[in-house]
Scaffold this motif. Structure first.
Motif, PDB file in Angstrom:
ATOM      1  N   ARG A  19      37.462 -12.893  -9.181  1.00 11.92           N
ATOM      2  CA  ARG A  19      36.069 -12.940  -9.628  1.00 11.92           C
ATOM      3  C   ARG A  19      36.023 -12.539 -11.095  1.00 11.92           C
ATOM      4  NH1 ARG A  19      33.894  -7.970  -5.851  1.00 11.92           N
ATOM      5  NH2 ARG A  19      35.013  -6.268  -6.863  1.00 11.92           N
ATOM      6  N   SER A  20      34.939 -12.883 -11.744  1.00 10.00           N
ATOM      7  CA  SER A  20      34.866 -12.665 -13.190  1.00 10.00           C
ATOM      8  C   SER A  20      34.697 -11.194 -13.528  1.00 10.00           C
ATOM      9  CB  SER A  20      33.695 -13.458 -13.781  1.00 10.00           C
ATOM     10  OG  SER A  20      32.469 -12.950 -13.306  1.00 10.00           O
ATOM     11  N   VAL A  21      35.318 -10.799 -14.615  1.00 11.55           N
ATOM     12  CA  VAL A  21      35.218  -9.436 -15.128  1.00 11.55           C
ATOM     13  C   VAL A  21      34.713  -9.512 -16.555  1.00 11.55           C
ATOM     14  CG1 VAL A  21      36.458  -7.317 -15.681  1.00 11.55           C
ATOM     15  CG2 VAL A  21      37.126  -8.667 -13.677  1.00 11.55           C
ATOM     16  N   THR A  22      33.635  -8.792 -16.834  1.00 14.70           N
ATOM     17  CA  THR A  22      33.054  -8.789 -18.172  1.00 14.70           C
ATOM     18  C   THR A  22      33.253  -7.425 -18.818  1.00 14.70           C
ATOM     19  OG1 THR A  22      31.341 -10.374 -17.512  1.00 14.70           O
ATOM     20  CG2 THR A  22      30.942  -9.113 -19.516  1.00 14.70           C
ATOM     21  N   LEU A  23      33.742  -7.445 -20.056  1.00 17.64           N
ATOM     22  CA  LEU A  23      33.860  -6.232 -20.860  1.00 17.64           C
ATOM     23  C   LEU A  23      32.689  -6.245 -21.830  1.00 17.64           C
ATOM     24  CD1 LEU A  23      37.699  -6.461 -21.619  1.00 17.64           C
ATOM     25  CD2 LEU A  23      36.565  -5.418 -19.643  1.00 17.64           C
ATOM     26  N   ARG A  24      31.678  -5.457 -21.547  1.00 12.81           N
ATOM     27  CA  ARG A  24      30.440  -5.474 -22.338  1.00 12.81           C
ATOM     28  C   ARG A  24      30.473  -4.362 -23.374  1.00 12.81           C
ATOM     29  NH1 ARG A  24      25.524  -4.295 -18.848  1.00 12.81           N
ATOM     30  NH2 ARG A  24      26.136  -2.143 -19.320  1.00 12.81           N
ATOM     31  N   CYS A  25      30.636  -4.743 -24.625  1.00 19.65           N
ATOM     32  CA  CYS A  25      30.771  -3.783 -25.725  1.00 19.65           C
ATOM     33  C   CYS A  25      29.420  -3.492 -26.363  1.00 19.65           C
ATOM     34  CB  CYS A  25      31.711  -4.337 -26.791  1.00 19.65           C
ATOM     35  SG  CYS A  25      33.358  -4.752 -26.191  1.00 19.65           S
ATOM     36  N   ASN A  59      26.897   2.994 -29.960  1.00 23.36           N
ATOM     37  CA  ASN A  59      28.287   3.450 -29.970  1.00 23.36           C
ATOM     38  C   ASN A  59      29.225   2.254 -29.967  1.00 23.36           C
ATOM     39  OD1 ASN A  59      30.806   4.619 -29.467  1.00 23.36           O
ATOM     40  ND2 ASN A  59      29.911   6.255 -28.248  1.00 23.36           N
ATOM     41  N   GLY A  60      29.763   1.923 -31.097  1.00 25.88           N
ATOM     42  CA  GLY A  60      30.625   0.754 -31.226  1.00 25.88           C
ATOM     43  C   GLY A  60      31.984   0.918 -30.593  1.00 25.88           C
ATOM     44  N   ALA A  61      32.309   2.116 -30.072  1.00 26.05           N
ATOM     45  CA  ALA A  61      33.596   2.338 -29.416  1.00 26.05           C
ATOM     46  C   ALA A  61      33.404   2.540 -27.916  1.00 26.05           C
ATOM     47  CB  ALA A  61      34.298   3.551 -30.021  1.00 26.05           C
ATOM     48  N   ARG A  62      32.372   1.922 -27.367  1.00 30.98           N
ATOM     49  CA  ARG A  62      32.058   2.097 -25.951  1.00 30.98           C
ATOM     50  C   ARG A  62      31.891   0.721 -25.296  1.00 30.98           C
ATOM     51  NH1 ARG A  62      28.902   6.379 -23.049  1.00 30.98           N
ATOM     52  NH2 ARG A  62      27.776   5.421 -21.311  1.00 30.98           N
ATOM     53  N   PHE A  63      32.458   0.564 -24.102  1.00 35.14           N
ATOM     54  CA  PHE A  63      32.269  -0.686 -23.357  1.00 35.14           C
ATOM     55  C   PHE A  63      32.251  -0.406 -21.867  1.00 35.14           C
ATOM     56  CE2 PHE A  63      36.836  -0.185 -23.590  1.00 35.14           C
ATOM     57  CZ  PHE A  63      37.339  -0.714 -22.401  1.00 35.14           C
ATOM     58  N   PHE A  76      34.321   2.911 -20.603  1.00 40.29           N
ATOM     59  CA  PHE A  76      35.327   3.506 -21.479  1.00 40.29           C
ATOM     60  C   PHE A  76      34.687   3.770 -22.828  1.00 40.29           C
ATOM     61  CE2 PHE A  76      37.801   1.341 -18.307  1.00 40.29           C
ATOM     62  CZ  PHE A  76      38.925   2.133 -18.121  1.00 40.29           C
ATOM     63  N   GLN A  77      34.856   4.993 -23.334  1.00 38.87           N
ATOM     64  CA  GLN A  77      34.349   5.354 -24.652  1.00 38.87           C
ATOM     65  C   GLN A  77      35.532   5.778 -25.504  1.00 38.87           C
ATOM     66  OE1 GLN A  77      30.552   7.355 -24.828  1.00 38.87           O
ATOM     67  NE2 GLN A  77      31.308   8.763 -26.379  1.00 38.87           N
ATOM     68  N   GLY A  78      36.006   4.845 -26.298  1.00 44.54           N
ATOM     69  CA  GLY A  78      37.207   5.054 -27.081  1.00 44.54           C
ATOM     70  C   GLY A  78      38.129   3.870 -26.900  1.00 44.54           C
ATOM     71  N   VAL A  79      39.295   3.951 -27.493  1.00 43.68           N
ATOM     72  CA  VAL A  79      40.292   2.882 -27.373  1.00 43.68           C
ATOM     73  C   VAL A  79      41.288   3.315 -26.292  1.00 43.68           C
ATOM     74  CG1 VAL A  79      41.993   1.485 -28.581  1.00 43.68           C
ATOM     75  CG2 VAL A  79      40.021   2.406 -29.833  1.00 43.68           C
ATOM     76  N   PRO A  80      41.246   2.704 -25.097  1.00 42.95           N
ATOM     77  CA  PRO A  80      42.108   3.144 -24.003  1.00 42.95           C
ATOM     78  C   PRO A  80      43.556   2.692 -24.170  1.00 42.95           C
ATOM     79  CG  PRO A  80      40.795   1.290 -23.287  1.00 42.95           C
ATOM     80  CD  PRO A  80      40.333   1.620 -24.679  1.00 42.95           C
ATOM     81  N   GLY A  81      44.211   3.299 -25.146  1.00 42.84           N
ATOM     82  CA  GLY A  81      45.628   3.037 -25.349  1.00 42.84           C
ATOM     83  C   GLY A  81      46.441   4.161 -24.762  1.00 42.84           C
ATOM     84  N   GLY A  82      47.701   4.278 -25.167  1.00 45.13           N
ATOM     85  CA  GLY A  82      48.554   5.338 -24.641  1.00 45.13           C
ATOM     86  C   GLY A  82      48.601   5.306 -23.128  1.00 45.13           C
ATOM     87  N   HIS A  83      48.538   6.499 -22.516  1.00 44.90           N
ATOM     88  CA  HIS A  83      48.571   6.579 -21.048  1.00 44.90           C
ATOM     89  C   HIS A  83      47.343   5.944 -20.412  1.00 44.90           C
ATOM     90  CE1 HIS A  83      52.215   8.922 -20.819  1.00 44.90           C
ATOM     91  NE2 HIS A  83      51.729   9.872 -21.594  1.00 44.90           N
ATOM     92  N   VAL A 150      32.603   7.796 -17.093  1.00 43.37           N
ATOM     93  CA  VAL A 150      32.839   7.420 -18.486  1.00 43.37           C
ATOM     94  C   VAL A 150      34.084   8.137 -18.977  1.00 43.37           C
ATOM     95  CG1 VAL A 150      31.894   7.308 -20.819  1.00 43.37           C
ATOM     96  CG2 VAL A 150      30.348   7.222 -18.845  1.00 43.37           C
ATOM     97  N   MET A 151      35.113   7.381 -19.332  1.00 42.78           N
ATOM     98  CA  MET A 151      36.281   7.965 -19.975  1.00 42.78           C
ATOM     99  C   MET A 151      35.969   8.152 -21.449  1.00 42.78           C
ATOM    100  SD  MET A 151      39.785   6.401 -21.362  1.00 42.78           S
ATOM    101  CE  MET A 151      38.899   6.322 -22.940  1.00 42.78           C
ATOM    102  N   ILE A 152      36.172   9.361 -21.974  1.00 47.57           N
ATOM    103  CA  ILE A 152      35.870   9.650 -23.374  1.00 47.57           C
ATOM    104  C   ILE A 152      37.130  10.165 -24.054  1.00 47.57           C
ATOM    105  CG2 ILE A 152      34.438  11.001 -24.951  1.00 47.57           C
ATOM    106  CD1 ILE A 152      32.417  11.282 -22.625  1.00 47.57           C
TER     107      ILE A 152
END
Length: 524
Positions: A19-25, A59-63, A76-83, A150-152
């Motif tokens: 099913r479709s997944v939307t990342l809404r920024c 908040n331009g770093a939130r989706f 997610f609030q931030g860039v979910p990189g790393g772990h 919300v991951m921050i």
């Protein structure tokens, strides 16, 4: 941002989407906005099921993640990189229809909450404990529309961290109030929610169903528990494993080099192998759960924190022990990044460095002596006015040149910078003076706490709470066995736990063979 190998892996994983997944920024401004959009564009390019949209916001770093255009409560609030990149990928898969990694009984309890539960989880991208918490709370949100998470990324929102005086991660807030700090698993989260909402778990019929009686029920999913389960399953028995997590305490060990036949592995890698072994042997695994009580009888009755009741003809307790912690700032959030508990396992990683051992009893002095041959220097910190170790150990300590001892010292904080330990703060209890040490690692050796509270009053224990067992892992209750770190068996090591688990399984099978034949599985 994503190399070709990772893109290939994502393409294969995203084939599971149905099913479709939307990342809404959000459209607002933030210094990390460009980096975030580049990451999301690269991820979305790996599947036609994933799309990116933009919505008004500050908040331009939130989706947020949407499934078939519907809110999921996962943000997610931030860039979910790393772990945390694994948290993003798993969230996309689950929004796209993949099964949740939660026990069915636990899922029913999560679905039952009928009031708004708004979680915020502050993380560091270098934290290896944070993804487990984020992913658990995301799963809760997928299950229940009343729940959101919300991951921050605390590094990108330092003003939020300062405002809430956060000193460690993962730091979880519920409806704006502190909920937990540090490592916490699904069963503990559910227990806290039940307590805060003043509710009692009651498993619905479709979960509990008609009582299934197991030949062997194993409480605990660490090396001892898994060894017991594999040995029992290979005897053709009906076997269940009930555990908060498979791997147990081992999952928190980043380097393992003393497990015979395996030159080097990590706790997460070994835990994955243990999980695979359970699955390949047809063991009924109930993870993310906690046992509230065990009752004796013709069959043993196991009460779960979900409200479910399980029955078994024999029970093997392999619930392990947890390290007694200092409970000071900087401790939990730096486990695996300079804070350690096992000198045998983690000592070699501090070769040529300066470390401290907190604790002056037998375990603390033994740890210092073990480490002294590996590290540059060891500083033993003891709360009391003198060391409490055996004299033979104290004599060896006095002859070891690179060990220094400080007594009457209360550890107040583990100091860290750039994701690793750099020192330790303590208070001189004689003068109240505050002092600091420059260090590369801190080994906490103030004892173990056996996970045995749920059998208090049923099984015989020593004054430390360890379950007393004989040479065949038998307890004082016929049909109930125990193995590994929760018992009086000396030397808390993975290799020893595995052997004790196998022994307990064979003893349980021997016990079953003496019972009337109907007590055995039809598979025998």
């Amino acid at each position: 941002m994503l190399d070709e190998a990772l893109k290939s892996q994502l393409k294969e994983l995203f084939q599971k989407l149905d099913r479709s997944v939307t990342l809404r920024c959000e459209s607002g401004e933030h210094s990390a906005r460009t980096e975030l959009r580049e990451m999301l564009n690269a991820v979305a390019a790996q599947s036609e099921w994933i799309q990116i949209t933009e919505a008004p916001g500050e908040n331009g770093a939130r989706f947020a993640l949407l499934a078939d255009g519907e809110e999921t409560g996962v943000v997610f609030q931030g860039v979910p990189g790393g772990h945390e990149f694994s948290s993003l990928v798993l969230a996309i898969l689950q929004a796209g229809g993949a099964a949740l990694r939660l026990d069915q009984g636990l899922q029913q309890v999560v679905r039952s909450f009928d009031e708004p539960l708004r979680f915020e989880t502050f993380v560091s991208l270098d934290c290896h404990n944070c993804p487990d918490v984020v992913q658990t709370l995301n799963s809760f949100a997928f299950l229940n529309p009343q729940i959101s998470n919300v991951m921050i990324d605390g590094a990108l929102f330092p003003e939020w961290v300062a405002d809430r005086r956060i000193q460690g991660v993962p730091a979880v807030y519920l409806n704006g109030q502190p909920f937990s700090n540090g490592k916490i698993d699904a069963s503990q989260i559910v227990d806290k929610l039940l307590a805060q909402t003043k509710r009692k778990a009651s498993a619905p019929a479709e979960v509990s169903g008609p009582a299934r009686i197991y030949d062997v029920a194993i409480i605990g999913g660490g090396p001892a528990g898994v060894a017991a389960a594999v040995y029992s399953a290979r005897k053709g028995l009906k076997v269940a494993v009930i555990a908060d997590r498979i791997g147990g305490q081992v999952r928190d060990t980043l380097g393992i080099e003393n497990l015979i036949s395996i030159p080097r592995t990590t706790g997460p890698e070994l835990s994955a192998v243990l999980t695979e072994q359970l699955q390949s042997h047809g063991v009924d695994v109930r993870s993310g759960l906690r046992v509230n009580a065990l009752r004796d009888g013709e069959t043993k009755v196991i009460e779960l924190n979900t409200g479910e009741i399980l029955e078994a003809r024999t029970v093997i307790i392999a619930s392990g022990a947890k390290w007694r912690e200092l409970n000071v700032p900087g401790e939990k959030e730096n486990i695996g990044s300079g804070v350690a508990f096992c000198p045998h396992c983690d000592g070699p990683f501090f070769k040529g460095k300066d470390v401290a051992v907190v604790g002056g009893g037998n375990s603390g002095v033994e740890a210092a002596l073990d480490l002294a041959g590996i590290v540059k220097s060891v500083h033993v910190i003891e709360f009391g006015p003198r060391l409490n170790a055996d004299q033979t150990l104290l004599d060896r300590l006095a002859r070891t040149e690179n060990i220094r001892v400080t007594t009457s010292a209360q550890t107040t904080e583990v100091l860290a910078a750039d994701g690793k330990v750099v020192g330790l703060a303590y208070k001189d209890r004689d003068t109240d003076a505050e002092r600091k040490l420059t260090l590369d690692g801190v080994f906490v050796q103030i004892g173990l706490i056996p996970n045995s509270a749920f059998v208090k009053g049923l099984l015989e224990m020593n004054r430390m709470g360890e379950i007393i067992v004989d040479e065949k892992c038998r307890t004082n209750v016929p049909g109930v066995f125990a193995c590994g770190d929760v018992t009086t068996t000396p030397y808390k090591q993975i290799a020893i736990a595995v052997g004790e688990g196998a022994k307990a399984s064979l003893a349980a099978f021997e016990h079953l063979m003496k019972l009337p034949q109907p007590a055995l599985s039809d598979a025998i």
